[in-house]
Design a protein around this motif. Structure first.
Motif, PDB file in Angstrom:
ATOM      1  N   MET A   1      48.012   9.635 -62.080  1.00 31.84           N
ATOM      2  CA  MET A   1      48.131   8.937 -60.789  1.00 31.84           C
ATOM      3  C   MET A   1      47.092   7.834 -60.703  1.00 31.84           C
ATOM      4  O   MET A   1      45.930   8.042 -61.026  1.00 31.84           O
ATOM      5  N   VAL A   2      47.507   6.700 -60.263  1.00 33.47           N
ATOM      6  CA  VAL A   2      46.602   5.565 -60.182  1.00 33.47           C
ATOM      7  C   VAL A   2      46.150   5.377 -58.745  1.00 33.47           C
ATOM      8  O   VAL A   2      46.947   5.408 -57.827  1.00 33.47           O
ATOM      9  N   ALA A   3      44.881   5.249 -58.552  1.00 35.77           N
ATOM     10  CA  ALA A   3      44.377   5.040 -57.199  1.00 35.77           C
ATOM     11  C   ALA A   3      43.247   4.036 -57.240  1.00 35.77           C
ATOM     12  O   ALA A   3      42.560   3.896 -58.253  1.00 35.77           O
ATOM     13  N   THR A   4      43.092   3.325 -56.170  1.00 35.78           N
ATOM     14  CA  THR A   4      41.951   2.430 -56.077  1.00 35.78           C
ATOM     15  C   THR A   4      40.855   3.155 -55.334  1.00 35.78           C
ATOM     16  O   THR A   4      41.075   3.693 -54.270  1.00 35.78           O
ATOM     17  N   TYR A   5      39.696   3.215 -55.886  1.00 38.47           N
ATOM     18  CA  TYR A   5      38.595   3.882 -55.190  1.00 38.47           C
ATOM     19  C   TYR A   5      37.327   3.058 -55.234  1.00 38.47           C
ATOM     20  O   TYR A   5      36.298   3.476 -54.747  1.00 38.47           O
ATOM     21  N   THR A   6      37.409   1.869 -55.831  1.00 40.11           N
ATOM     22  CA  THR A   6      36.192   1.073 -55.950  1.00 40.11           C
ATOM     23  C   THR A   6      35.749   0.500 -54.603  1.00 40.11           C
ATOM     24  O   THR A   6      34.654   0.007 -54.498  1.00 40.11           O
ATOM     25  N   ALA A   7      36.627   0.592 -53.587  1.00 38.58           N
ATOM     26  CA  ALA A   7      36.239   0.110 -52.275  1.00 38.58           C
ATOM     27  C   ALA A   7      35.149   0.994 -51.697  1.00 38.58           C
ATOM     28  O   ALA A   7      34.936   2.114 -52.151  1.00 38.58           O
ATOM     29  N   MET A   8      34.473   0.472 -50.692  1.00 37.73           N
ATOM     30  CA  MET A   8      33.365   1.217 -50.108  1.00 37.73           C
ATOM     31  C   MET A   8      33.811   2.058 -48.921  1.00 37.73           C
ATOM     32  O   MET A   8      33.112   2.964 -48.517  1.00 37.73           O
ATOM     33  N   HIS A   9      34.955   1.733 -48.344  1.00 37.85           N
ATOM     34  CA  HIS A   9      35.378   2.406 -47.123  1.00 37.85           C
ATOM     35  C   HIS A   9      36.659   3.182 -47.363  1.00 37.85           C
ATOM     36  O   HIS A   9      37.254   3.116 -48.430  1.00 37.85           O
ATOM     37  N   MET A  10      37.120   3.895 -46.323  1.00 38.90           N
ATOM     38  CA  MET A  10      38.337   4.701 -46.442  1.00 38.90           C
ATOM     39  C   MET A  10      39.516   3.827 -46.853  1.00 38.90           C
ATOM     40  O   MET A  10      39.768   2.779 -46.279  1.00 38.90           O
ATOM     41  N   SER A  11      40.261   4.297 -47.856  1.00 43.04           N
ATOM     42  CA  SER A  11      41.494   3.634 -48.256  1.00 43.04           C
ATOM     43  C   SER A  11      42.625   4.134 -47.374  1.00 43.04           C
ATOM     44  O   SER A  11      42.483   5.107 -46.631  1.00 43.04           O
ATOM     45  N   ASP A  12      43.776   3.456 -47.480  1.00 47.18           N
ATOM     46  CA  ASP A  12      44.974   3.963 -46.819  1.00 47.18           C
ATOM     47  C   ASP A  12      45.376   5.272 -47.478  1.00 47.18           C
ATOM     48  O   ASP A  12      45.161   5.483 -48.675  1.00 47.18           O
ATOM     49  N   GLY A  13      45.974   6.167 -46.697  1.00 55.35           N
ATOM     50  CA  GLY A  13      46.568   7.370 -47.266  1.00 55.35           C
ATOM     51  C   GLY A  13      45.687   8.602 -47.271  1.00 55.35           C
ATOM     52  O   GLY A  13      46.150   9.678 -47.615  1.00 55.35           O
ATOM     53  N   LEU A  14      44.401   8.451 -46.908  1.00 57.69           N
ATOM     54  CA  LEU A  14      43.513   9.623 -46.927  1.00 57.69           C
ATOM     55  C   LEU A  14      43.777  10.538 -45.737  1.00 57.69           C
ATOM     56  O   LEU A  14      43.535  11.741 -45.810  1.00 57.69           O
ATOM     57  N   VAL A  15      44.250   9.965 -44.635  1.00 60.54           N
ATOM     58  CA  VAL A  15      44.725  10.768 -43.504  1.00 60.54           C
ATOM     59  C   VAL A  15      46.176  10.371 -43.254  1.00 60.54           C
ATOM     60  O   VAL A  15      46.606   9.283 -43.654  1.00 60.54           O
ATOM     61  N   ASN A  16      46.940  11.257 -42.609  1.00 60.84           N
ATOM     62  CA  ASN A  16      48.358  10.967 -42.403  1.00 60.84           C
ATOM     63  C   ASN A  16      48.561   9.860 -41.360  1.00 60.84           C
ATOM     64  O   ASN A  16      47.626   9.462 -40.653  1.00 60.84           O
ATOM     65  N   ALA A  17      49.803   9.371 -41.297  1.00 59.00           N
ATOM     66  CA  ALA A  17      50.085   8.204 -40.456  1.00 59.00           C
ATOM     67  C   ALA A  17      49.805   8.437 -38.970  1.00 59.00           C
ATOM     68  O   ALA A  17      49.206   7.573 -38.322  1.00 59.00           O
ATOM     69  N   PRO A  18      50.220   9.586 -38.396  1.00 59.27           N
ATOM     70  CA  PRO A  18      49.904   9.784 -36.974  1.00 59.27           C
ATOM     71  C   PRO A  18      48.402   9.767 -36.694  1.00 59.27           C
ATOM     72  O   PRO A  18      47.951   9.198 -35.694  1.00 59.27           O
ATOM     73  N   THR A  19      47.629  10.384 -37.591  1.00 60.71           N
ATOM     74  CA  THR A  19      46.171  10.396 -37.404  1.00 60.71           C
ATOM     75  C   THR A  19      45.612   8.973 -37.491  1.00 60.71           C
ATOM     76  O   THR A  19      44.773   8.572 -36.677  1.00 60.71           O
ATOM     77  N   ALA A  20      46.097   8.218 -38.471  1.00 61.67           N
ATOM     78  CA  ALA A  20      45.645   6.831 -38.604  1.00 61.67           C
ATOM     79  C   ALA A  20      45.982   6.039 -37.347  1.00 61.67           C
ATOM     80  O   ALA A  20      45.178   5.221 -36.872  1.00 61.67           O
ATOM     81  N   ALA A  21      47.176   6.293 -36.785  1.00 64.11           N
ATOM     82  CA  ALA A  21      47.610   5.559 -35.587  1.00 64.11           C
ATOM     83  C   ALA A  21      46.742   5.919 -34.385  1.00 64.11           C
ATOM     84  O   ALA A  21      46.336   5.043 -33.615  1.00 64.11           O
ATOM     85  N   VAL A  22      46.467   7.221 -34.224  1.00 60.65           N
ATOM     86  CA  VAL A  22      45.651   7.657 -33.088  1.00 60.65           C
ATOM     87  C   VAL A  22      44.262   7.024 -33.159  1.00 60.65           C
ATOM     88  O   VAL A  22      43.734   6.510 -32.163  1.00 60.65           O
ATOM     89  N   PHE A  23      43.664   7.030 -34.357  1.00 67.28           N
ATOM     90  CA  PHE A  23      42.330   6.459 -34.475  1.00 67.28           C
ATOM     91  C   PHE A  23      42.367   4.933 -34.403  1.00 67.28           C
ATOM     92  O   PHE A  23      41.376   4.299 -34.007  1.00 67.28           O
ATOM     93  N   GLY A  24      43.517   4.335 -34.750  1.00 69.41           N
ATOM     94  CA  GLY A  24      43.676   2.900 -34.522  1.00 69.41           C
ATOM     95  C   GLY A  24      43.620   2.593 -33.040  1.00 69.41           C
ATOM     96  O   GLY A  24      42.976   1.621 -32.605  1.00 69.41           O
ATOM     97  N   LEU A  25      44.263   3.449 -32.242  1.00 70.91           N
ATOM     98  CA  LEU A  25      44.254   3.270 -30.785  1.00 70.91           C
ATOM     99  C   LEU A  25      42.849   3.491 -30.219  1.00 70.91           C
ATOM    100  O   LEU A  25      42.371   2.712 -29.382  1.00 70.91           O
ATOM    101  N   ILE A  26      42.190   4.548 -30.707  1.00 70.89           N
ATOM    102  CA  ILE A  26      40.815   4.828 -30.253  1.00 70.89           C
ATOM    103  C   ILE A  26      39.901   3.637 -30.558  1.00 70.89           C
ATOM    104  O   ILE A  26      39.111   3.193 -29.719  1.00 70.89           O
ATOM    105  N   ALA A  27      40.056   3.087 -31.769  1.00 70.20           N
ATOM    106  CA  ALA A  27      39.227   1.947 -32.164  1.00 70.20           C
ATOM    107  C   ALA A  27      39.505   0.739 -31.270  1.00 70.20           C
ATOM    108  O   ALA A  27      38.569   0.054 -30.826  1.00 70.20           O
ATOM    109  N   ALA A  28      40.794   0.486 -30.977  1.00 68.85           N
ATOM    110  CA  ALA A  28      41.155  -0.683 -30.171  1.00 68.85           C
ATOM    111  C   ALA A  28      40.607  -0.559 -28.754  1.00 68.85           C
ATOM    112  O   ALA A  28      40.022  -1.511 -28.210  1.00 68.85           O
ATOM    113  N   VAL A  29      40.765   0.626 -28.158  1.00 67.37           N
ATOM    114  CA  VAL A  29      40.261   0.835 -26.795  1.00 67.37           C
ATOM    115  C   VAL A  29      38.729   0.739 -26.791  1.00 67.37           C
ATOM    116  O   VAL A  29      38.129   0.090 -25.922  1.00 67.37           O
ATOM    117  N   GLY A  30      38.109   1.366 -27.796  1.00 69.90           N
ATOM    118  CA  GLY A  30      36.644   1.327 -27.880  1.00 69.90           C
ATOM    119  C   GLY A  30      36.118  -0.098 -28.001  1.00 69.90           C
ATOM    120  O   GLY A  30      35.163  -0.478 -27.310  1.00 69.90           O
TER     121      GLY A  30
END
Lengths: 237, 124
Positions: A1-30
């Motif tokens: 399996m090929v993955a990119t991990y050289t980035a310093m921050h969370m990549s896409d896919g580490l949490v599921n889509a609903p969780t990503a969406a909820v925290f996207g909303l939290i971030a936007a409101v914050g």
């Protein structure tokens, strides 16, 4: 399996889509709340400073320092910006860095932007500020007090930001490791990262305070001159 | 004792440029704290297609960034080795510019010309 991990921050896919969406909303409101509150802290002196603090955090985040054989850490910057420009403006500084890193440098996923902003721009910054604010009289007393305050605020802010990832993984993690393992490793490694973060934060804050103490938000907050200079606005917030 | 503001701000910008443009070459190439955790349980080996992860770890769920084709992806200009410093300088200038724009927009008007709250331009 090929993955990119050289980035310093969370990549896409580490949490599921609903969780990503909820925290996207939290971030936007914050961030919207931060933008609204930041107005009171921005004037012709602090606005240019905030822009440069943003660029400085971007630069220092590039410098990964070794923490263990085979593992490194880098500044998150939350406590640093909170002490220099305050938590409301500071969160926006970190958010700008994270957005530029995700869009231009492929560092941190786009759908992970919500979790990254929540962890580093909001949780890291406000935790760091809470610690620094609690110690503000000690920080204003002496150079040593300021150094210790900045160090402790940065260390605690880093560990709590790491705990925010553990929380997100607990809520909607994609799997691959047990929660207890993730908790233990995240806390253990980020105590070490936090020591580096503390040293960089203390050194930077001390350098700014040595030449322009009036541009250190935390120190201004300890002096009544701040409210006298801006009658009727900001002080009550 | 206070340094003139313009000189202080210029010094701050220069520090950021030197760190991103020069010091960045000294950065540790090892995975950071978060990546170390997401890679826990896997062994990493380089292949023509990229990094191969064997075992079981969180990072196997990671998907490639949507911006992986960016000319500045992974802090290199056009994917060329040895361009980290240039990529860093570009990043410093872009973040400084965006920060300046955002905080100028959010900034309250100067002393004596303060707008009433609620009658202010958009936030974004």
């Amino acid at each position: 399996m090929v993955a990119t991990y050289t980035a310093m921050h969370m990549s896409d896919g580490l949490v599921n889509a609903p969780t990503a969406a909820v925290f996207g909303l939290i971030a936007a409101v914050g961030l919207a709340i931060c933008a609204s509150r930041a107005r009171a802290d921005l004037d012709e002196r602090t606005a240019p400073m905030a822009g440069l603090v943003t660029a400085f955090v971007f630069a220092v985040q590039m410098i990964n320092f070794p923490i263990l054989p085979g593992a490194s850490g880098h500044l998150l910057g939350g406590a640093l910006v909170a002490i220099l420009v305050g938590p409301w403006v500071g969160s926006l500084c970190i958010a700008i860095v994270l957005v530029v890193q995700a869009l231009l440098f492929a560092d941190g996923g786009l759908t992970a932007l919500g979790t990254n902003i929540t962890n580093m721009a909001l949780v890291g910054t406000f935790t760091g500020y809470a610690i620094a604010w609690a110690l503000r009289r000690f920080a204003a007393r002496s150079r040593t007090g300021l150094l210790v305050t900045a160090f402790v605020a940065a260390l605690v802010g880093t560990v709590v930001a790491a705990l925010a990832f553990v929380f997100e993984y607990a809520v909607g993690g994609a799997g691959g490791a047990g929660l207890e393992t993730v908790f233990g490793l995240m806390v253990g490694l980020h105590v070490l990262v936090g020591i580096g973060e503390g040293i960089i934060t203390a050194a930077t804050v001390a350098a700014v305070a040595a030449v322009r103490p009036d541009l250190v938000y935390l120190l201004r907050g300890t002096r009544p001159a701040l409210t006298l200079r801006t009658p009727g606005t900001g002080a009550a917030r | 004792m206070n340094a003139p503001r313009s000189r202080f701000l210029l010094g701050f910008l220069l520090a950021a440029l030197v760190i991103a443009g020069g010091l960045s070459y000294l950065a540790s190439p090892d995975p950071d704290g978060l990546d170390s955790v997401t890679l826990h349980g896997c062994t990493v080996s380089g292949t023509a297609a990229g990094e191969q992860l064997d075992g079981t770890c969180i990072a196997q769920n990671a998907t490639e960034s949507h911006t992986a084709a960016s000319p500045l992806a992974d802090y290199a200009v056009g994917g060329r080795d040895g361009t980290t410093g240039l990529a860093g300088v570009i990043g410093v200038l872009v973040t400084a510019l965006l920060g300046r724009l955002l905080f100028r927009v959010l900034r309250r008007p100067g002393d004596g010309a303060r707008a009433p709250s609620g009658a202010e331009p958009g936030k974004d």
